[in-house]
Write an enzyme that holds these catalytic residues in place. Structure first.
Site, mmCIF file in Angstrom:
data_model
loop_
_atom_site.group_PDB
_atom_site.id
_atom_site.type_symbol
_atom_site.label_atom_id
_atom_site.label_comp_id
_atom_site.label_asym_id
_atom_site.label_seq_id
_atom_site.Cartn_x
_atom_site.Cartn_y
_atom_site.Cartn_z
ATOM 1 N N GLY A 72 -7.641 -3.658 14.739
ATOM 2 C CA GLY A 72 -8.103 -3.587 13.355
ATOM 3 C C GLY A 72 -9.211 -4.574 13.063
ATOM 4 C CG ASN A 120 -5.183 -2.432 5.740
ATOM 5 O OD1 ASN A 120 -5.544 -1.286 5.997
ATOM 6 N ND2 ASN A 120 -4.294 -3.081 6.477
ATOM 7 C CG ASN A 175 -1.957 2.744 15.200
ATOM 8 O OD1 ASN A 175 -0.800 2.767 14.773
ATOM 9 N ND2 ASN A 175 -2.988 2.351 14.472
ATOM 10 C CB SER A 178 -2.004 3.447 10.570
ATOM 11 O OG SER A 178 -2.586 3.388 9.292
ATOM 12 C CG ASN A 180 -2.997 2.095 5.326
ATOM 13 O OD1 ASN A 180 -2.211 2.017 4.398
ATOM 14 N ND2 ASN A 180 -3.345 1.056 6.068
ATOM 15 C CE LYS A 211 0.042 -2.728 15.387
ATOM 16 N NZ LYS A 211 -1.293 -3.257 15.121
ATOM 17 C CG ASN A 244 0.429 -0.850 12.130
ATOM 18 O OD1 ASN A 244 -0.270 -1.505 11.359
ATOM 19 N ND2 ASN A 244 -0.075 0.076 12.920
ATOM 20 C CB THR A 245 0.461 -3.317 7.839
ATOM 21 O OG1 THR A 245 0.200 -1.911 7.906
ATOM 22 C CG2 THR A 245 -0.749 -4.083 8.335
HETATM 23 C C1 LIG Z 1 -7.576 -5.108 7.524
HETATM 24 C C2 LIG Z 1 -6.610 -4.659 8.564
HETATM 25 C C3 LIG Z 1 -6.914 -3.568 9.355
HETATM 26 C C4 LIG Z 1 -6.019 -3.146 10.336
HETATM 27 N N1 LIG Z 1 -6.345 -2.083 11.133
HETATM 28 C C5 LIG Z 1 -5.484 -1.720 12.126
HETATM 29 C C6 LIG Z 1 -5.833 -0.678 13.020
HETATM 30 O O1 LIG Z 1 -6.907 -0.084 12.958
HETATM 31 N N2 LIG Z 1 -4.918 -0.334 13.976
HETATM 32 C C7 LIG Z 1 -3.718 -0.976 14.125
HETATM 33 O O2 LIG Z 1 -2.936 -0.641 15.019
HETATM 34 N N3 LIG Z 1 -3.393 -1.987 13.298
HETATM 35 C C8 LIG Z 1 -4.236 -2.377 12.325
HETATM 36 N N4 LIG Z 1 -3.915 -3.411 11.500
HETATM 37 C C9 LIG Z 1 -2.588 -4.062 11.663
HETATM 38 C C10 LIG Z 1 -2.674 -5.305 12.544
HETATM 39 O O3 LIG Z 1 -3.079 -4.987 13.860
HETATM 40 C C11 LIG Z 1 -1.303 -6.013 12.599
HETATM 41 O O4 LIG Z 1 -0.363 -5.113 13.153
HETATM 42 C C12 LIG Z 1 -0.812 -6.433 11.223
HETATM 43 O O5 LIG Z 1 -1.876 -6.888 10.434
HETATM 44 C C13 LIG Z 1 0.239 -7.538 11.316
HETATM 45 O O6 LIG Z 1 -0.291 -8.686 11.942
HETATM 46 P P1 LIG Z 1 -0.865 -9.941 11.111
HETATM 47 O O7 LIG Z 1 0.173 -10.325 10.091
HETATM 48 O O8 LIG Z 1 -1.084 -10.991 12.156
HETATM 49 O O9 LIG Z 1 -2.132 -9.499 10.495
HETATM 50 C C14 LIG Z 1 -4.782 -3.847 10.513
HETATM 51 C C15 LIG Z 1 -4.504 -4.943 9.708
HETATM 52 C C16 LIG Z 1 -5.396 -5.364 8.751
HETATM 53 C C17 LIG Z 1 -5.062 -6.581 7.919
#
Ligand SMILES: Cc1cc2nc3c(=O)[nH]c(=O)nc-3n(C[C@H](O)[C@H](O)[C@H](O)COP(=O)(O)O)c2cc1C
Length: 353
Positions: A72, A120, A175, A178, A180, A211, A244-245
């Site tokens: 991401g 996000n 992945n 997500s 979203n 993931k 993931n988030t």
């Molecule tokens: C702005 C943003 C964009 C993200 N885009 C992706 C993505 O494209 N693919 C994915 O697998 N995870 C994506 N994530 C999730 C992160 O890889 C991670 O799993 C999540 O943010 C939790 O980790 P953190 O608390 O360290 O950020 C995104 C997270 C954020 C904040």
């Protein structure tokens, strides 16, 4: 502000400036800064990633440190080398999709500075596979430490992404999680996931990670997602990324819902790692992801059975010096505890005082 060893130039000067920009603008700025050749070379000497005790293996991939940048951050694989120079042991580019995508309507990224968190609902804005391939081709010197995250809403798209990216990377992260992106949930159906993964495993030439979405503690979703973990491992994946988030609803996001990341997730990440370890019993490597900010966090997750960690949101709040600080502190904690390798942390006490 009183200067202390922990006060970084980032928190004094760059962060106040960058945080004046809306989050997506700030991200572009950071990305542009990371494309300036040479600037990040200086970090190579001081990023703490050359300490022999930090070297480790993730599903057969040799890494100088277990601390990676999560998917991401570098969606289009533009700045992989610079990210590694900061001290990350590995970086996951993407998520890359077959065709380019505009993503969801804005606003779709919101900072929550009091919580050191981000919401996000980006929905995979990206330039698509062809463009990622061009960049990955140019970044072949880093190949051994680059994973690429791929996604699609039908199997064929995912197969195409795997086939074309795998000669250029050390591992693939699928992945399916997500919150979203409409359409990914079809792979939350165990039989469909099994079919997909068995097909990918038959073709893969590099380690394959899946993931997962996060699961709540006492809820039926927990069983459902742990079942997905089990299915993925049974079908032959080399590793799981947990997770993931976390799904969240907010009127501050145009789409009304999205994913929460950052500090509030950490406690739950720890619980999920223990849960998933108990379920897959060492049958796959685990990458822990969610709220990691300090070397103590890294230690705790490795002690619970993770082989590596990924972070993203803490990098936004703590700046480019974060991986170097974590590497150095982790090495110190290991020396103080008399632990000589990352793998040995798994047998060490879970909490360090
Ligand atoms: C702005 C943003 C964009 C993200 N885009 C992706 C993505 O494209 N693919 C994915 O697998 N995870 C994506 N994530 C999730 C992160 O890889 C991670 O799993 C999540 O943010 C939790 O980790 P953190 O608390 O360290 O950020 C995104 C997270 C954020 C904040």
């Amino acid at each position: 502000m009183i200067w202390s060893k922990k006060t970084s130039i980032y928190s004094l000067a760059a962060k106040p400036l960058i945080f004046r920009f809306p989050p997506e603008g700030a991200h572009k700025l950071a990305e542009t800064a990371l494309t300036i050749p040479g600037v990040w070379n200086a970090f190579r000497l001081t990023n703490g990633a050359r300490k022999p005790e930090l070297q480790t293996e993730l599903a057969g991939i040799s890494l100088p440190t277990p601390v990676g940048m999560a998917a991401g951050f570098d969606k289009d694989c533009k700045v992989l080398g610079s990210v590694l120079r900061l001290g990350f042991g590995f970086v996951t580019g993407g998520t890359v999709t077959l065709a380019s995508r505009p993503g969801n309507p804005k606003p779709r990224m919101v900072r929550l500075p009091d919580q050191k968190a981000v919401m996000n609902s980006l929905g995979f804005p990206g330039q698509g596979l062809e463009s990622a391939l061009k960049r990955l081709n140019k970044a072949q010197q880093y190949k051994n430490r680059v994973l690429v995250s791929i996604a699609g809403t039908i199997e064929d798209e995912i197969f195409e992404c795997l086939r074309r990216t795998q000669p250029l990377v050390a591992g693939i992260e699928l992945n399916i999680s997500s919150p979203n992106t409409a359409g990914l949930r079809i792979f939350h159906e165990p039989a469909r996931l099994r079919g997909l993964i068995e097909g990918l495993v038959a073709e893969k030439q590099v380690p394959l990670f899946v993931k997962l979405p996060p699961w709540p503690r006492d809820n039926e979703n927990r069983e459902e997602i742990l079942k997905l973990a089990e299915t993925a491992v049974d079908a032959g994946v080399d590793g799981l990324v947990v997770a993931n988030t976390h799904p969240i609803e907010s009127s501050r996001l145009q789409s009304g819902r999205g994913g929460l990341s950052g500090a509030p997730l950490f406690e739950h990440t720890e619980l999920m790692i223990a849960d998933v370890q108990a379920r897959v019993q060492g049958g796959a490597s685990i990458i822990a992801c969610g709220g990691v900010t300090t070397a103590e966090h890294v230690w705790q997750l490795l002690a619970k059975g993770a082989s590596a960690i990924q972070l993203y949101t803490s990098f936004i709040y703590e700046g480019p010096g974060l991986p170097a600080r974590i590497n150095k502190r982790l090495a110190k904690l290991m020396n103080a505890a008399g632990v000589s390798s990352i793998a040995d942390i798994a047998d060490s006490p879970p909490v360090i005082k």
